[in-house]
Design an enzyme around this catalytic site. Structure first.
Site, short mmCIF file in Angstrom:
data_model
loop_
_atom_site.label_atom_id
_atom_site.label_comp_id
_atom_site.label_asym_id
_atom_site.label_seq_id
_atom_site.Cartn_x
_atom_site.Cartn_y
_atom_site.Cartn_z
N HIS A 306 85.45 -40.89 -8.65
CA HIS A 306 85.58 -42.04 -7.76
C HIS A 306 84.91 -41.71 -6.44
O HIS A 306 84.97 -40.57 -5.99
CB HIS A 306 87.06 -42.36 -7.52
CG HIS A 306 87.28 -43.73 -6.96
ND1 HIS A 306 87.21 -44.00 -5.62
CD2 HIS A 306 87.53 -44.91 -7.58
CE1 HIS A 306 87.42 -45.29 -5.43
NE2 HIS A 306 87.61 -45.86 -6.60
N ASP A 364 90.62 -46.89 -14.48
CA ASP A 364 90.06 -47.42 -15.71
C ASP A 364 90.30 -46.53 -16.92
O ASP A 364 90.07 -46.94 -18.05
CB ASP A 364 88.55 -47.64 -15.55
CG ASP A 364 88.27 -48.79 -14.61
OD1 ASP A 364 89.05 -49.76 -14.66
OD2 ASP A 364 87.32 -48.72 -13.83
N1 ACO Z 1 81.21 -37.50 -15.37
C1 ACO Z 1 80.44 -36.43 -15.10
N2 ACO Z 1 79.95 -36.10 -13.90
C2 ACO Z 1 80.25 -36.93 -12.89
C3 ACO Z 1 81.06 -38.07 -13.06
C4 ACO Z 1 81.55 -38.35 -14.35
N3 ACO Z 1 82.32 -39.42 -14.59
N4 ACO Z 1 81.20 -38.69 -11.88
C5 ACO Z 1 80.50 -38.00 -10.97
N5 ACO Z 1 79.92 -36.92 -11.58
C6 ACO Z 1 79.13 -35.88 -10.91
C7 ACO Z 1 77.74 -36.38 -10.61
O1 ACO Z 1 76.83 -36.07 -11.65
C8 ACO Z 1 77.41 -35.63 -9.33
O2 ACO Z 1 77.02 -34.33 -9.69
P1 ACO Z 1 75.92 -33.55 -8.74
O3 ACO Z 1 76.55 -33.44 -7.39
O4 ACO Z 1 75.76 -32.24 -9.45
O5 ACO Z 1 74.69 -34.41 -8.75
C9 ACO Z 1 78.76 -35.54 -8.62
O6 ACO Z 1 79.76 -35.62 -9.66
C10 ACO Z 1 79.01 -36.66 -7.62
O7 ACO Z 1 78.78 -37.89 -8.26
P2 ACO Z 1 78.13 -39.16 -7.57
O8 ACO Z 1 77.59 -40.08 -8.61
O9 ACO Z 1 77.20 -38.71 -6.49
O10 ACO Z 1 79.41 -39.77 -6.89
P3 ACO Z 1 79.60 -41.26 -6.48
O11 ACO Z 1 80.70 -41.27 -5.47
O12 ACO Z 1 78.31 -41.90 -6.09
O13 ACO Z 1 80.08 -41.99 -7.83
C11 ACO Z 1 81.34 -43.02 -9.52
C12 ACO Z 1 81.36 -42.42 -8.12
C13 ACO Z 1 80.25 -44.10 -9.64
C14 ACO Z 1 82.69 -43.72 -9.78
C15 ACO Z 1 81.10 -41.88 -10.53
O14 ACO Z 1 82.13 -40.93 -10.46
C16 ACO Z 1 80.98 -42.41 -11.97
O15 ACO Z 1 79.90 -42.82 -12.39
N6 ACO Z 1 82.12 -42.40 -12.78
C17 ACO Z 1 82.12 -42.96 -14.08
C18 ACO Z 1 82.23 -44.49 -14.03
C19 ACO Z 1 83.60 -44.95 -13.61
O16 ACO Z 1 84.63 -44.50 -14.14
N7 ACO Z 1 83.64 -45.94 -12.70
C20 ACO Z 1 84.90 -46.56 -12.25
C21 ACO Z 1 85.12 -46.33 -10.80
S1 ACO Z 1 86.72 -46.93 -10.37
C22 ACO Z 1 86.53 -48.58 -10.22
O17 ACO Z 1 85.52 -49.13 -9.94
C23 ACO Z 1 87.72 -49.38 -10.50
#
Ligand code: ACO
Length: 432
Positions: A306, A364
């Site tokens: 998140h 979720d």
């Molecule tokens: N699985 C694996 N790796 C992940 C995940 C994941 N679910 N989420 C983040 N990471 C990693 C990224 O690859 C990144 O790695 P790096 O630093 O080596 O490049 C690091 O963690 C940070 O991730 P970002 O994408 O930069 O973080 P951001 O805050 O932009 O993204 C998000 C948050 C979009 C929710 C992300 O965690 C994600 O895509 N999760 C999966 C989708 C999801 O469950 N969304 C629901 C959100 S809750 C809602 O809207 C109700």
């Protein structure tokens, strides 16, 4: 309240910027004078360090895993409150007393029918349309039904628009579902509470009596409370930005629904369930964990991570409990998807990659399994999220439009395109 100043030096010129304190949360450096004083902008893609507005509605402490609606912790509201009083709280700032609560419930209940023309509006969609596409269109269409009654500067009109939205969105969501499965629309029933009525509109058929299961309607209500608001997330910011031009509120909500649809936001519950189905067995979990950690693989664990929570999402805890309650009530002893989810969570929470990046289950992760058990197809999951979030969107829209300092949102950019050049007639252009 301005408590101190931050100094910034740009090209040899030092200016002081006011630092403001909220009631809780990080201090805010006011950068509005920056361009005027130094001719520079700030750059923050994804708004990771930018507060877009001042708000009194919802507070999240991502490190602590805390979520407050108007100061009340989400778990207390979800355990002890109901969705409509949560709506009242988000809209008006305080929990209602008994008389106000009864009046609010009555008013919402008595606005739950939609114009009969909506039934014909639905006929324009293909039967296999995604219900989120239908919802975007229906919310947009609401602006056509209520265009002349919205005087954007009249607070009374804001309240009327808010009630209409909260009351009618469940009816439209249920119609979207019924249309997709070819069943007749079921009219709302005013003898039922909000969530009972919604379940009945989704699952009743005209040819037999439908009795609402109180455990399941309570679970539905709790799911709505958990999703009601989440401060300045992508869809809420979309609604605020759209609304900042003075546009019709229902059209602004339609923009919010469109934004919510994406898998990085509200679409994650659908994507999470699909992922659990794809994993298929507990034995295959390590393979998917490895893929999630592989930099060259775009796969991510859906329902994990998140932008704000760097701790367990407090909504995920309540959702997990609700999930177990629903499965118990329905006598589902062994749900293979729940087994996979529980094991996946256990493995990920002990994995160095997820620990180091502070990736925890979000709301979720368990909502898909719960909604599936309640009888909803995956395509409806994000629609249910949109239904619940409608109150948050409209409360935030109302707060924005009633703020005397409100002005149209207009971000700037770091331009990296071509500099000025002269037009070349088509026959004189070099071939490319
Ligand atoms: N699985 C694996 N790796 C992940 C995940 C994941 N679910 N989420 C983040 N990471 C990693 C990224 O690859 C990144 O790695 P790096 O630093 O080596 O490049 C690091 O963690 C940070 O991730 P970002 O994408 O930069 O973080 P951001 O805050 O932009 O993204 C998000 C948050 C979009 C929710 C992300 O965690 C994600 O895509 N999760 C999966 C989708 C999801 O469950 N969304 C629901 C959100 S809750 C809602 O809207 C109700």
């Amino acid at each position: 309240m301005s408590v101190s100043h931050a100094k910034i030096t740009v090209a040899g010129k030092t200016i002081e910027l006011p630092v403001r304190k909220g009631t809780i949360g990080p201090d805010i450096i006011e950068i509005a004078p920056l361009y005027r004083e130094t001719g520079t902008f700030t750059y923050d893609p994804g708004f990771t360090s930018t507060a877009s507005c001042e708000s009194r509605i919802t507070y999240i402490d991502g490190d602590e895993g805390m979520l407050l609606y108007r100061g009340y912790p989400i778990d207390e509201l979800a355990e002890q409150g109901d969705f409509l009083e949560t709506c009242y709280l988000l809209l008006f700032g305080e929990l209602p007393d008994l008389i106000r609560k009864e009046k609010f419930d009555y008013i919402v209940q008595h606005h739950n029918m939609v114009h009969e023309q909506f039934a014909r509006f639905f006929q324009g969609f293909r039967r296999d349309s995604h219900p989120m596409a239908v919802m975007v269109a229906c919310l947009g269409a609401m602006s056509a039904f209520y265009h002349d009654s919205i005087e954007i500067l009249d607070p009374q009109q804001h309240n009327i628009a808010s009630i209409r939205l909260i009351a009618k969105v469940p009816t439209l969501a249920a119609m979207a579902y019924k249309y997709s499965i070819g069943q007749p629309f079921i009219y709302p029933s005013n003898g039922l509470n909000y969530s009972e009525n919604f379940l009945r509109m989704c699952f009743a058929v005209p040819c037999e009596e439908y009795k609402v299961n109180p455990i399941l309607s309570r679970a539905m209500d709790r799911i709505f409370i958990l999703h009601a608001d989440h401060e300045q997330n992508a869809s809420t910011s979309t609604v605020r930005l759209a609304g900042s031009s003075g546009a019709n509120p229902f059209a602004c909500i339609a923009a919010g629904v469109a934004c919510l649809w994406g898998p990085a936001h509200g679409g994650a519950n659908e994507a999470c369930l699909k992922m659990l189905e794809e994993i298929c067995s507990v034995e295959r979990i390590p393979e998917f964990i490895a893929r999630a950690k592989d930099k060259n693989d775009p796969f991510r664990l859906m329902g994990f991570g998140h932008r704000v929570y760097k701790n367990y999402d407090p909504r995920a805890r309540i959702m997990q409990k609700t999930c177990h309650e629903v499965l118990n009530e329905l006598g589902i002893k062994d749900d293979p998807l729940l087994d996979i989810a529980v094991e996946l969570e256990k493995i990920a929470l002990h994995d160095e990659y997820f620990i180091e990046k502070k990736l925890y289950p979000n709301v979720d992760f368990y909502s898909g399994i719960t909604l599936k058990a309640l009888g909803f197809p995956t395509a409806m999951f994000t629609v249910l999220f949109a239904l619940a979030r409608s109150v948050g969107w409209v409360a935030q829209w109302k707060e924005m439009i009633e703020d005397p300092a409100q002005k149209i949102g207009r971000p700037r950019q770091l331009y990296t395109g071509k500099t000025k050049r002269s037009y070349v007639p088509i026959h004189e252009r070099a071939s490319i």
